[in-house]
Design a protein around this motif. Structure first.
Motif, mmCIF file in Angstrom:
data_model
loop_
_atom_site.group_PDB
_atom_site.id
_atom_site.type_symbol
_atom_site.label_atom_id
_atom_site.label_comp_id
_atom_site.label_asym_id
_atom_site.label_seq_id
_atom_site.Cartn_x
_atom_site.Cartn_y
_atom_site.Cartn_z
ATOM 1 N N THR A 14 68.780 13.890 31.630
ATOM 2 C CA THR A 14 68.888 13.910 29.921
ATOM 3 C C THR A 14 69.199 15.136 29.432
ATOM 4 N N THR A 15 70.558 14.512 28.747
ATOM 5 C CA THR A 15 71.023 16.053 28.045
ATOM 6 C C THR A 15 70.473 15.817 26.573
ATOM 7 N N VAL A 16 69.906 17.481 26.414
ATOM 8 C CA VAL A 16 68.888 17.809 25.517
ATOM 9 C C VAL A 16 69.673 18.172 23.909
ATOM 10 N N ILE A 32 66.329 23.877 10.537
ATOM 11 C CA ILE A 32 66.806 22.409 11.146
ATOM 12 C C ILE A 32 66.179 21.109 10.992
ATOM 13 N N VAL A 33 66.895 20.299 11.186
ATOM 14 C CA VAL A 33 65.899 19.532 10.356
ATOM 15 C C VAL A 33 66.316 17.937 11.037
ATOM 16 N N GLY A 34 65.048 17.729 11.623
ATOM 17 C CA GLY A 34 65.924 16.024 12.254
ATOM 18 C C GLY A 34 64.552 15.699 12.638
ATOM 19 N N PRO A 35 64.845 14.160 12.953
ATOM 20 C CA PRO A 35 63.408 13.113 13.962
ATOM 21 C C PRO A 35 62.815 14.039 15.220
ATOM 22 N N SER A 36 61.264 13.758 15.460
ATOM 23 C CA SER A 36 61.101 13.830 17.202
ATOM 24 C C SER A 36 61.834 13.256 18.032
ATOM 25 N N GLY A 37 61.884 14.566 18.229
ATOM 26 C CA GLY A 37 63.163 14.006 19.730
ATOM 27 C C GLY A 37 64.747 15.121 19.927
ATOM 28 N N SER A 38 65.067 15.010 18.784
ATOM 29 C CA SER A 38 66.435 14.932 18.799
ATOM 30 C C SER A 38 66.675 16.357 19.071
ATOM 31 N N GLY A 39 65.610 17.948 20.017
ATOM 32 C CA GLY A 39 66.625 18.957 20.317
ATOM 33 C C GLY A 39 66.165 19.767 19.329
ATOM 34 N N ILE A 204 71.278 24.603 6.057
ATOM 35 C CA ILE A 204 70.664 23.086 6.365
ATOM 36 C C ILE A 204 71.345 22.220 7.925
ATOM 37 N N ALA A 205 70.647 22.579 8.917
ATOM 38 C CA ALA A 205 71.403 22.025 10.166
ATOM 39 C C ALA A 205 70.435 21.040 10.029
ATOM 40 N N VAL A 206 71.465 18.811 10.244
ATOM 41 C CA VAL A 206 70.695 18.555 10.357
ATOM 42 C C VAL A 206 71.334 17.641 12.284
ATOM 43 N N ILE A 207 70.288 17.599 12.893
ATOM 44 C CA ILE A 207 70.166 17.194 13.729
ATOM 45 C C ILE A 207 69.677 16.206 14.300
ATOM 46 N N ARG A 208 70.792 15.458 15.112
ATOM 47 C CA ARG A 208 69.580 14.214 15.480
ATOM 48 C C ARG A 208 70.427 13.986 17.086
ATOM 49 N N ASN A 209 69.802 13.238 18.190
ATOM 50 C CA ASN A 209 70.260 13.271 19.669
ATOM 51 C C ASN A 209 71.046 14.058 20.252
ATOM 52 N N GLY A 210 70.777 15.484 19.578
ATOM 53 C CA GLY A 210 71.157 16.408 20.880
ATOM 54 C C GLY A 210 72.507 17.578 20.334
ATOM 55 N N ARG A 211 72.539 17.137 18.628
ATOM 56 C CA ARG A 211 73.528 17.517 18.197
ATOM 57 C C ARG A 211 74.020 17.262 16.270
ATOM 58 N N PHE A 212 74.168 18.498 16.178
ATOM 59 C CA PHE A 212 74.542 18.546 14.155
ATOM 60 C C PHE A 212 75.381 17.316 13.768
ATOM 61 N N THR A 213 74.907 16.868 12.948
ATOM 62 C CA THR A 213 75.499 15.517 12.247
ATOM 63 C C THR A 213 76.307 16.610 11.390
ATOM 64 N N GLN A 214 75.767 17.874 11.132
ATOM 65 C CA GLN A 214 75.553 17.870 8.931
ATOM 66 C C GLN A 214 75.467 19.515 9.715
ATOM 67 N N VAL A 215 76.009 20.448 9.174
ATOM 68 C CA VAL A 215 75.329 22.014 8.380
ATOM 69 C C VAL A 215 76.415 21.722 6.766
ATOM 70 N N GLY A 216 75.283 22.539 6.129
ATOM 71 C CA GLY A 216 75.517 22.670 5.045
ATOM 72 C C GLY A 216 74.809 23.598 4.325
ATOM 73 N N SER A 217 74.579 23.492 2.813
ATOM 74 C CA SER A 217 74.148 24.078 2.150
ATOM 75 C C SER A 217 73.394 22.916 1.171
ATOM 76 N N PRO A 218 71.642 22.829 1.240
ATOM 77 C CA PRO A 218 71.318 22.334 0.934
ATOM 78 C C PRO A 218 71.809 21.006 -0.151
ATOM 79 N N MET A 219 72.091 22.016 -1.145
ATOM 80 C CA MET A 219 72.625 20.281 -2.302
ATOM 81 C C MET A 219 74.093 19.634 -1.411
ATOM 82 N N GLU A 220 74.408 20.465 -0.699
ATOM 83 C CA GLU A 220 75.968 19.516 -0.126
ATOM 84 C C GLU A 220 75.342 18.830 1.399
ATOM 85 N N VAL A 221 74.052 18.670 2.049
ATOM 86 C CA VAL A 221 73.903 17.668 2.634
ATOM 87 C C VAL A 221 73.331 16.738 2.041
#
Length: 341
Positions: A14-16, A32-39, A204-221
């Motif tokens: 399993t790739t984490v 680093i923010v994301g749902p449970s199990g995102s890594g 903010i770095a948004v992580i989902r399924n082990g990958r960053f979907t977006q990284v930027g300032s809080p206002m940007e994301v």
């Protein structure tokens, strides 16, 4: 500064974590923010040195902590770590918890503990208390003082406020952010709480399924999420199909300016609830309130219109004239975000 390059990690098959790269500037705060199990937690444990990645590189300042030829163990990294609920040693008094790991004389350690307690706004008299004799917020400050005692170049926070009551959580979070900024310590916070991440961090770095979907300032994301799933994860969002052309999206609400004027065609656009302005007693109403869910400061209005394919729910400031059956006009402030296909 800490920089991660192409970090990957598998458990069995399993790739984490999948080819993650991230840069955290000195003295800054990244969530680093994301749902449970995102890594999220796996990444934090890799940074702390509790787990070993399968590939990639980690550099702290000018020092390589990990690459294909190097692995610096946790106790030699100079990284502070505050776990969930503080994890104080229950058999040691508050002062001894903070002094744990200090190498000075007894008197030097006592002075250092007093200095650290003042730094985290704790009464020095609490040094003689047991952890169970102080509040949850005080326990978190003790854990932070214990981590700061080692003068870390980087602080890792693993959902440290999640066990606190709502009011105490906000106050402790603000105090922690101010303290770390004053100390000039780069910080990485892992949390599943979107509001906590947005208020705490400068990045903010948004992580989902082990990958960053977006990284930027809080206002940007928050205002310009890259896709629908990221938009909905970061807060309430209104998503509409639209025809985009010439910097304008034509949707069921009318013509809305967009933040990505170069994008055209059939797209989906996002608006945040605070962009929706609802005017009662307007001479040209566009919708009818069919339900009001009052929750105090905020109310959720369910609106219908002959021009809309479905009802629209909008969370807005409560007002006395929000009544079922009232006619209102819906107006939009600012630009809509065009989401990735």
């Amino acid at each position: 500064m800490i920089e991660l390059s192409n970090i990957s990690k598998k458990f069995d098959q399993t790739t984490v974590l999948d080819d993650l790269s991230l840069k955290v500037e000195a003295g800054s705060r990244t969530a680093i923010v994301g749902p449970s199990g995102s890594g999220k937690t796996t990444l934090l444990r890799i940074l702390a040195g509790f787990e070993t990645p399968d590939a990639g590189q980690i550099v702290l300042g000018d020092r390589v902590l990990f690459d294909q030829n190097t692995f610096i163990p946790a106790h030699e990294r100079g990284i502070g770590f505050v776990p969930q609920e503080g994890a104080l040693f229950p058999h040691m008094k508050v002062g001894d918890n903070i002094a744990y790991g200090l190498k000075g004389s007894k008197e030097e350690n006592r002075l250092r503990v007093a200095e650290l307690m003042a730094l985290v706004s704790l009464d020095n008299r609490l040094a003689s208390h047991w952890p169970h004799e102080i509040s949850g917020g005080q326990q978190q400050r003790v854990a932070l003082a214990r981590a700061l005692a080692q003068k870390p170049a980087l602080m890792l926070l693993d959902e440290p406020f999640s066990a606190l009551d709502t009011g105490l959580r906000a106050a402790t979070r603000k105090a922690t952010a101010d303290l770390l900024e004053q100390a000039g310590v780069a910080t990485i916070l892992v949390t599943h709480d979107q509001q906590e991440a947005l208020s705490f961090a400068s990045q903010i770095a948004v992580i989902r399924n082990g990958r960053f979907t977006q990284v930027g300032s809080p206002m940007e994301v928050y205002s310009r999420p890259v896709d629908e799933e990221t938009a909905l994860f970061l807060g309430d969002a209104l998503i509409f199909p639209a025809q985009v052309n010439g910097g304008v999206a034509r949707c069921c609400l009318g013509d809305v300016p967009v933040s990505h004027p170069q994008q055209t065609g059939d797209r989906r656009i996002m608006l945040r609830p605070e962009q929706m302005m609802i005017a009662a007693d307007h001479p040209q109403p566009t919708a009818t309130i069919c339900e009001v869910d009052f929750t105090g400061h905020l109310s959720t209005l369910t609106l219908t219109s002959p021009d809309w394919p479905t009802a629209l729910q909008i969370k807005t400031l409560s007002q006395q004239h929000w009544q079922k059956g009232a006619s209102v006009r819906v107006m939009i402030q600012g630009q809509a975000c065009v989401l990735a296909s």
